[in-house]
Design a protein around this motif. Structure first.
Motif, PDB file in Angstrom:
ATOM      1  N   LEU A 160      -9.018  16.185 -16.498  1.00  0.00           N
ATOM      2  CA  LEU A 160      -8.288  16.460 -16.608  1.00  0.00           C
ATOM      3  C   LEU A 160      -7.728  15.188 -16.096  1.00  0.00           C
ATOM      4  N   ILE A 161      -7.591  14.377 -15.909  1.00  0.00           N
ATOM      5  CA  ILE A 161      -6.849  13.171 -15.688  1.00  0.00           C
ATOM      6  C   ILE A 161      -5.525  13.136 -15.487  1.00  0.00           C
ATOM      7  N   TYR A 162      -5.247  12.755 -13.911  1.00  0.00           N
ATOM      8  CA  TYR A 162      -3.727  12.521 -13.495  1.00  0.00           C
ATOM      9  C   TYR A 162      -3.077  11.041 -13.647  1.00  0.00           C
ATOM     10  N   GLY A 163      -1.902  11.629 -13.227  1.00  0.00           N
ATOM     11  CA  GLY A 163      -1.459  10.485 -14.764  1.00  0.00           C
ATOM     12  C   GLY A 163       0.508  10.422 -13.352  1.00  0.00           C
ATOM     13  N   LEU A 164       0.779   9.815 -13.383  1.00  0.00           N
ATOM     14  CA  LEU A 164       2.247   9.836 -12.916  1.00  0.00           C
ATOM     15  C   LEU A 164       3.530   9.457 -13.941  1.00  0.00           C
ATOM     16  N   GLN A 165       5.214  10.217 -13.631  1.00  0.00           N
ATOM     17  CA  GLN A 165       5.807  10.076 -14.916  1.00  0.00           C
ATOM     18  C   GLN A 165       6.634   8.998 -14.429  1.00  0.00           C
ATOM     19  N   ASP A 166       6.966   8.755 -12.918  1.00  0.00           N
ATOM     20  CA  ASP A 166       8.040   7.487 -12.463  1.00  0.00           C
ATOM     21  C   ASP A 166       7.596   7.023 -11.300  1.00  0.00           C
ATOM     22  N   GLY A 167       7.787   5.673 -10.953  1.00  0.00           N
ATOM     23  CA  GLY A 167       7.632   5.402  -9.743  1.00  0.00           C
ATOM     24  C   GLY A 167       7.922   5.187  -8.839  1.00  0.00           C
ATOM     25  N   VAL A 168       9.091   6.067  -8.899  1.00  0.00           N
ATOM     26  CA  VAL A 168       9.545   5.688  -7.172  1.00  0.00           C
ATOM     27  C   VAL A 168       8.623   6.460  -6.239  1.00  0.00           C
ATOM     28  N   ALA A 169       7.361   6.861  -5.704  1.00  0.00           N
ATOM     29  CA  ALA A 169       6.576   6.650  -5.162  1.00  0.00           C
ATOM     30  C   ALA A 169       6.464   5.342  -4.432  1.00  0.00           C
ATOM     31  N   PHE A 170       6.828   4.633  -5.200  1.00  0.00           N
ATOM     32  CA  PHE A 170       6.013   3.013  -5.301  1.00  0.00           C
ATOM     33  C   PHE A 170       7.240   2.010  -4.659  1.00  0.00           C
ATOM     34  N   GLU A 171       8.323   2.596  -5.243  1.00  0.00           N
ATOM     35  CA  GLU A 171       9.284   1.930  -5.774  1.00  0.00           C
ATOM     36  C   GLU A 171       9.792   0.424  -4.761  1.00  0.00           C
ATOM     37  N   ASP A 172       9.196   1.162  -3.900  1.00  0.00           N
ATOM     38  CA  ASP A 172       9.746   0.590  -2.195  1.00  0.00           C
ATOM     39  C   ASP A 172       8.835  -0.801  -2.178  1.00  0.00           C
ATOM     40  N   ASP A 173       7.284  -0.350  -2.324  1.00  0.00           N
ATOM     41  CA  ASP A 173       6.143  -1.362  -1.452  1.00  0.00           C
ATOM     42  C   ASP A 173       5.030  -0.647  -2.778  1.00  0.00           C
ATOM     43  N   VAL A 174       4.845  -1.897  -3.544  1.00  0.00           N
ATOM     44  CA  VAL A 174       3.412  -1.383  -4.748  1.00  0.00           C
ATOM     45  C   VAL A 174       2.910  -1.542  -4.309  1.00  0.00           C
ATOM     46  N   SER A 175       2.413  -1.897  -2.964  1.00  0.00           N
ATOM     47  CA  SER A 175       1.030  -2.020  -2.452  1.00  0.00           C
ATOM     48  C   SER A 175      -0.165  -0.573  -2.731  1.00  0.00           C
ATOM     49  N   ARG A 176       1.396   0.576  -2.645  1.00  0.00           N
ATOM     50  CA  ARG A 176       1.128   1.468  -2.416  1.00  0.00           C
ATOM     51  C   ARG A 176       0.074   2.435  -4.134  1.00  0.00           C
ATOM     52  N   LEU A 177       0.371   1.326  -5.107  1.00  0.00           N
ATOM     53  CA  LEU A 177      -0.953   1.315  -5.951  1.00  0.00           C
ATOM     54  C   LEU A 177      -2.136   1.430  -6.033  1.00  0.00           C
ATOM     55  N   LYS A 178      -2.650   0.570  -4.609  1.00  0.00           N
ATOM     56  CA  LYS A 178      -3.904   0.482  -4.338  1.00  0.00           C
ATOM     57  C   LYS A 178      -4.065   1.973  -4.299  1.00  0.00           C
ATOM     58  N   ALA A 179      -3.694   2.644  -3.527  1.00  0.00           N
ATOM     59  CA  ALA A 179      -3.930   3.604  -2.819  1.00  0.00           C
ATOM     60  C   ALA A 179      -4.009   5.606  -4.176  1.00  0.00           C
ATOM     61  N   LEU A 180      -3.295   5.225  -4.364  1.00  0.00           N
ATOM     62  CA  LEU A 180      -2.287   6.114  -5.863  1.00  0.00           C
ATOM     63  C   LEU A 180      -3.847   6.063  -6.361  1.00  0.00           C
ATOM     64  N   TRP A 181      -4.197   4.707  -7.264  1.00  0.00           N
ATOM     65  CA  TRP A 181      -5.388   4.415  -7.761  1.00  0.00           C
ATOM     66  C   TRP A 181      -6.683   4.927  -6.763  1.00  0.00           C
ATOM     67  N   GLN A 182      -7.151   5.027  -5.644  1.00  0.00           N
ATOM     68  CA  GLN A 182      -8.367   5.976  -5.007  1.00  0.00           C
ATOM     69  C   GLN A 182      -7.878   6.807  -5.397  1.00  0.00           C
ATOM     70  N   LEU A 183      -7.108   7.864  -5.250  1.00  0.00           N
ATOM     71  CA  LEU A 183      -6.394   8.973  -5.169  1.00  0.00           C
ATOM     72  C   LEU A 183      -6.818   9.918  -6.664  1.00  0.00           C
ATOM     73  N   GLY A 184      -7.238   8.998  -7.994  1.00  0.00           N
ATOM     74  CA  GLY A 184      -7.533   9.332  -9.334  1.00  0.00           C
ATOM     75  C   GLY A 184      -5.400   9.153  -9.663  1.00  0.00           C
ATOM     76  N   ILE A 185      -5.400   8.077  -9.687  1.00  0.00           N
ATOM     77  CA  ILE A 185      -3.823   8.373 -11.106  1.00  0.00           C
ATOM     78  C   ILE A 185      -4.657   6.983 -11.450  1.00  0.00           C
ATOM     79  N   ARG A 186      -4.705   7.223 -13.146  1.00  0.00           N
ATOM     80  CA  ARG A 186      -4.982   6.639 -14.008  1.00  0.00           C
ATOM     81  C   ARG A 186      -3.864   6.072 -14.992  1.00  0.00           C
ATOM     82  N   VAL A 187      -3.049   6.957 -15.373  1.00  0.00           N
ATOM     83  CA  VAL A 187      -1.455   6.790 -16.191  1.00  0.00           C
ATOM     84  C   VAL A 187      -0.365   6.229 -15.024  1.00  0.00           C
TER      85      VAL A 187
END
Length: 380
Positions: A131-158
């Motif tokens: 199972l590969i986790y992905g997002l189809q929308d960037g609204v979760a980090f649109e106001d703070d792209v530093s959240r991407l690191k946390a999303l990567w740590q949670l397993g988001i890969r696409v």
């Protein structure tokens, strides 16, 4: 023998494969042999048989479908899409991941978490589906792209920067203005490259996609799309866009959606036509599959039809629907309505003269390579 749903699916798969096989044409190896020895990846699907956003708890039949599908891995969406407060979107992603982690823990003989390319190989070796986790929308980090690191740590890969509508990162494919990436959007592409997250442009507007292709230092993708040259639709990609993604080293995944056939339920022939056009434009190293559907087949029960119509109406009300989204255009192909739909497509490609090596690339080899090229920065 009582004709159960399971028996019916098995019989129709066998019958369909027999009909596709002309004596001597698939002598050796057979489509089944090639399929069984391939890495098989759905670049955008959904484990089980229910719609995105519902509970992730899998029932016995859905688990059986996953186990018998032959899929090495499936990339799917966690969280939701559409305009909402960023922290609300982030909370939905965290909740969704937690639920899927629970499913992996509950069914370790069938499911495997995927965070590295090595995990894909391990899933294949053990007979499980990754199972590969992905997002189809960037609204979760649109106001703070530093959240991407946390999303990567949670397993988001696409990640797709945008869905169909505009967010603070850029325009989706349904925005008439067709503006490109914002400064935040460009920062997001750079951070995804650095972390090891594949940039997916499937729902992005044309200028947003062009900006991301130019900005990315790593391969990018259209994980689930169709060819604009065959069916004009905002979700489909022009030959120029297909070539541009191929030139980054990325992949173009063909989906199984009514857009392929201008609003009608697609057929296997429609999928093959779009695959072959992409092969001609991009080359054999840059074509894949992303069904945009569920692993389990769909049964047209009254309950399913009503639920589908309700979801379609809601998408239109939210303004995230695309043209040709109708209450009658179901999101599957009747002749591919089986957990082993990729095997049927493999047989058709072989029948049409494509080599075993090309078929293996389309089934998952190309996606595995691109995952390796893009995830490497984030691997320990």
């Amino acid at each position: 023998m009582t004709l159960t749903r399971r028996n019916f699916l098995e019989l129709t798969t066998v019958t369909g494969m027999a009909a596709l096989t002309t004596p001597g044409l698939l002598a050796a190896p057979s489509a089944r042999d090639i399929y069984d020895e391939s890495i098989v990846i759905d670049g955008m699907g959904y484990p089980g048989g229910r719609q995105q956003g519902e509970t992730s708890e899998l029932n016995a039949l859905e688990l059986e479908d996953i186990a018998t599908s032959g899929l090495t891995a499936v990339q799917f969406t966690v969280g939701e899409v559409g305009t909402m407060p960023a922290l609300e979107a982030l909370a939905k992603i965290v909740t969704s991941i937690a639920e899927w982690e629970g499913q992996i823990a509950a069914h370790p003989d069938i499911l495997q978490r995927v965070r590295t390319v090595g995990d894909i190989g391990a899933a294949r070796a053990s007979g499980r589906t990754g199972l590969i986790y992905g997002l189809q929308d960037g609204v979760a980090f649109e106001d703070d792209v530093s959240r991407l690191k946390a999303l990567w740590q949670l397993g988001i890969r696409v990640i797709q920067p945008t869905y169909n509508r505009r967010n603070l990162l850029g325009d989706g494919c349904m925005e008439p203005a067709n503006a490109g990436l914002s400064r935040s959007g460009l920062d997001a592409i750079a951070q995804m490259n650095e972390l090891g997250i594949l940039v997916d442009l499937s729902h992005c507007g044309r200028q947003t996609a062009a900006d991301a292709i130019a900005a990315s230092s790593k391969p990018v993708s259209f994980t689930h799309t169709g060819c604009y040259a065959l069916a004009e639709h905002p979700r489909h990609r022009t030959d120029a866009e297909i070539r541009a993604v191929a030139e980054t080293g990325g992949v173009i995944g063909i989906f199984i959606m009514p857009y392929l056939s201008k609003g009608l339920q697609p057929t296997a022939a429609d999928v093959i036509a779009h695959l072959e056009h992409t092969l001609n434009v991009a080359g054999e190293d840059h074509v894949s599959l992303g069904t945009d559907g569920t692993v389990s087949p769909q049964e047209l029960t009254p309950e399913f039809i009503e639920e589908f119509r309700t979801i379609t109406r809601k998408r239109k009300e939210l303004g995230i629907a695309a043209p040709f989204e109708t209450e009658e255009g179901f999101l599957f192909a009747n002749d591919l309505n089986t957990p082993r739909r990729f095997e049927t497509l493999a047989a058709l490609l072989l029948e049409r003269g494509h080599s075993a090596s090309v078929v293996k690339k389309i089934l998952g080899g190309n996606l595995e390579r691109v995952f390796g090229d893009t995830w490497s920065a984030g691997q320990a």
